[in-house]
Design a protein around this motif. Structure first.
Motif, PDB file in Angstrom:
ATOM      1  N   GLN A 123      14.529  11.989  -0.096  1.00 28.77           N
ATOM      2  CA  GLN A 123      13.694  13.126  -0.483  1.00 28.77           C
ATOM      3  C   GLN A 123      12.227  12.757  -0.333  1.00 28.77           C
ATOM      4  O   GLN A 123      11.820  11.662  -0.720  1.00 28.77           O
ATOM      5  N   LYS A 124      11.459  13.656   0.229  1.00 30.27           N
ATOM      6  CA  LYS A 124      10.028  13.449   0.375  1.00 30.27           C
ATOM      7  C   LYS A 124       9.277  14.463  -0.469  1.00 30.27           C
ATOM      8  O   LYS A 124       9.578  15.655  -0.425  1.00 30.27           O
ATOM      9  N   THR A 125       8.312  13.988  -1.222  1.00 27.22           N
ATOM     10  CA  THR A 125       7.467  14.861  -2.024  1.00 27.22           C
ATOM     11  C   THR A 125       6.026  14.701  -1.575  1.00 27.22           C
ATOM     12  O   THR A 125       5.576  13.579  -1.313  1.00 27.22           O
ATOM     13  N   THR A 126       5.317  15.803  -1.482  1.00 26.80           N
ATOM     14  CA  THR A 126       3.922  15.792  -1.054  1.00 26.80           C
ATOM     15  C   THR A 126       3.039  16.307  -2.167  1.00 26.80           C
ATOM     16  O   THR A 126       3.339  17.339  -2.777  1.00 26.80           O
ATOM     17  N   SER A 138      14.879  17.626  -6.102  1.00 22.24           N
ATOM     18  CA  SER A 138      13.430  17.656  -5.972  1.00 22.24           C
ATOM     19  C   SER A 138      12.748  17.612  -7.320  1.00 22.24           C
ATOM     20  O   SER A 138      11.729  16.974  -7.497  1.00 22.24           O
ATOM     21  N   GLN A 140       8.267   9.025  -0.230  1.00 21.55           N
ATOM     22  CA  GLN A 140       9.604   9.258   0.305  1.00 21.55           C
ATOM     23  C   GLN A 140      10.496   8.088  -0.040  1.00 21.55           C
ATOM     24  O   GLN A 140      10.124   6.931   0.143  1.00 21.55           O
ATOM     25  N   ASN A 141      11.695   8.406  -0.560  1.00 21.83           N
ATOM     26  CA  ASN A 141      12.616   7.331  -0.925  1.00 21.83           C
ATOM     27  C   ASN A 141      13.827   7.276  -0.013  1.00 21.83           C
ATOM     28  O   ASN A 141      14.856   6.716  -0.366  1.00 21.83           O
ATOM     29  N   THR A 167      15.412  22.375   0.081  1.00 22.49           N
ATOM     30  CA  THR A 167      15.891  20.997   0.033  1.00 22.49           C
ATOM     31  C   THR A 167      17.395  20.977  -0.117  1.00 22.49           C
ATOM     32  O   THR A 167      17.986  21.819  -0.791  1.00 22.49           O
ATOM     33  N   THR A 217       2.249  11.518   0.431  1.00 22.69           N
ATOM     34  CA  THR A 217       3.694  11.717   0.452  1.00 22.69           C
ATOM     35  C   THR A 217       4.376  10.479  -0.100  1.00 22.69           C
ATOM     36  O   THR A 217       3.947   9.349   0.161  1.00 22.69           O
TER      37      THR A 217
END
Length: 388
Positions: free
Chosen positions: A379-382, A306, A375-376, A299, A373
């Protein structure tokens, strides 16, 4: 369809989603790859060669081990293990360096190369893979990755994959190590005086068969990254005779790199830097680093961290039955997009929450595995979701 087949199908689609979610040029990855140093590679190759023949039981192998440990310490790594094992009454060591991931600290991308040689200094086989790992580790040291990475320098490869077999039997299996992919690098230095513009990307085509499809996907990811971040052309080949084999036999997902023009000097005193193509190794290192960034999901430090983003999200209950609550920290709520994907990679739900806590009705969804997921925009978090 049996229950085992169903579970394998779910696993396959989850792996497919994991390995095909970002197969385009990544500017951050590219900028990192552009920092690969040809002079570093050349200097490390020269040092490696000067240690001489590195067979188990010889001082040169111990000296090489100590040099590698010192190099990683100089790069700022502290989680360094010298794993001893015995070969005919003589002790050898695997060197295991761990970089902890921010999102999936207990899931590992293993990147390995053997550092023992036979009948010669082994500057190509496998000094090339050894110094590639060093240069990769240098550039990844201060980069956030979602998955943990283990850089492993195996010994005993030339005597029959002894070190990697020991690691699998004494670490992977008893600790039930969660491995995303094993990325093996062996003999990638090219041949002086020839056109070295192609690289083999190796996939699993052997029993057990249930990990072959996932290996093919990982290898396609590797080939794509080699094309994106180096000047080399790629060919898909089959994995054999190197340190990914014990992992392969254990059912882990494997891939690897091997030179297209195979050196005629392996296992001989002529396996020297003068018979290699350092520029080829430079290009292999660039592509391999791009693949490592992809596999470990690096990232951009200029984006939202993250760790902060991940810690601001909770999903309850999980496993879920009729509903799931997705809670996002207030400071991360603005512009966040929530998407739920099924195992085929299709979005089955998406919304932009208007409050910190979003309750989602999942009663109409089929039981099984899903990916959520959040996402803002930066940053995307899964996260995984299980419906039961």
């Amino acid at each position: 369809m049996t229950q085992v087949t169903k579970l394998f199908t779910v696993f396959f689609f989850l792996v497919a989603f994991t390995f095909t979610s970002a197969q385009t040029y990544n500017t951050f990855y590219g900028n990192t790859v552009n920092q690969v140093s040809a002079s570093n590679i050349l200097n490390d190759l020269t040092t490696f060669e000067n240690f001489g023949t590195k067979q188990i039981g010889q001082n040169a192998l111990t000296a090489t081990k100590d040099w590698l440990v010192s190099r990683y310490q100089s790069l700022g790594y502290t989680a360094i293990e010298e794993q001893p094992f015995s070969v005919s009454g003589t002790t050898a060591h695997n060197i295991i360096i761990t970089k902890t991931g921010s999102l999936y600290p207990d899931t590992y991308v293993i990147i390995d190369a053997h550092y023992d040689t036979i009948n010669g200094p082994g500057t190509n086989d496998n000094g090339s893979g050894t110094v590639l790992l060093l240069e990769m580790a240098r550039l990844l040291a201060n980069i956030n990755t979602e998955y943990s990475i283990k850089f492993i320098h195996f010994s005993g490869e030339e005597l029959g994959l002894i070190g990697s077999e020991y690691f699998v039997n004494n670490t992977v299996i008893p600790e039930d190590l969660d491995i995303k992919v094993v990325f093996n690098i062996d003999q990638v230095g090219g041949v002086n005086g020839t056109t070295n513009n192609r690289i083999y990307c190796e996939e699993d085509r052997s029993a057990p068969w249930n990990n072959n499809a996932a290996s093919a996907l990982a290898t396609q990811t590797l080939a794509t990254c080699m094309a994106l971040y180096s000047t080399l052309n790629t060919e898909i080949s089959y994995a054999y005779g190197s340190d990914y084999v014990p992992f392969q036999n254990n059912g882990n997902i494997i891939t690897g790199l091997y030179e297209k023009n195979e050196s005629p000097y392996s296992h001989s005193p002529q396996d020297l830097l003068e018979n290699m193509d350092p520029n080829y190794l430079y290009q292999v290192t660039r592509g391999a680093l791009g693949a490592a960034l992809e596999f470990a999901v690096a990232t951009n430090p200029l984006g939202v961290k993250s760790t902060l983003f991940t810690n601001g999200i909770t999903i309850t209950p999980n496993p879920a039955t009729n509903y799931v609550n997705i809670t996002i920290a207030n400071e991360l709520q603005k512009n966040a997009l929530i998407t739920i994907y099924n195992v085929a990679g299709n979005a089955v739900y998406n919304s932009t929450p208007t409050s910190a806590k979003q309750t989602v009705d999942v009663s109409r969804l089929q039981r099984g595995f899903y990916l959520i997921t959040v996402q803002n925009g930066l940053q995307k978090t899964t996260k995984k979701l299980v419906l039961k």
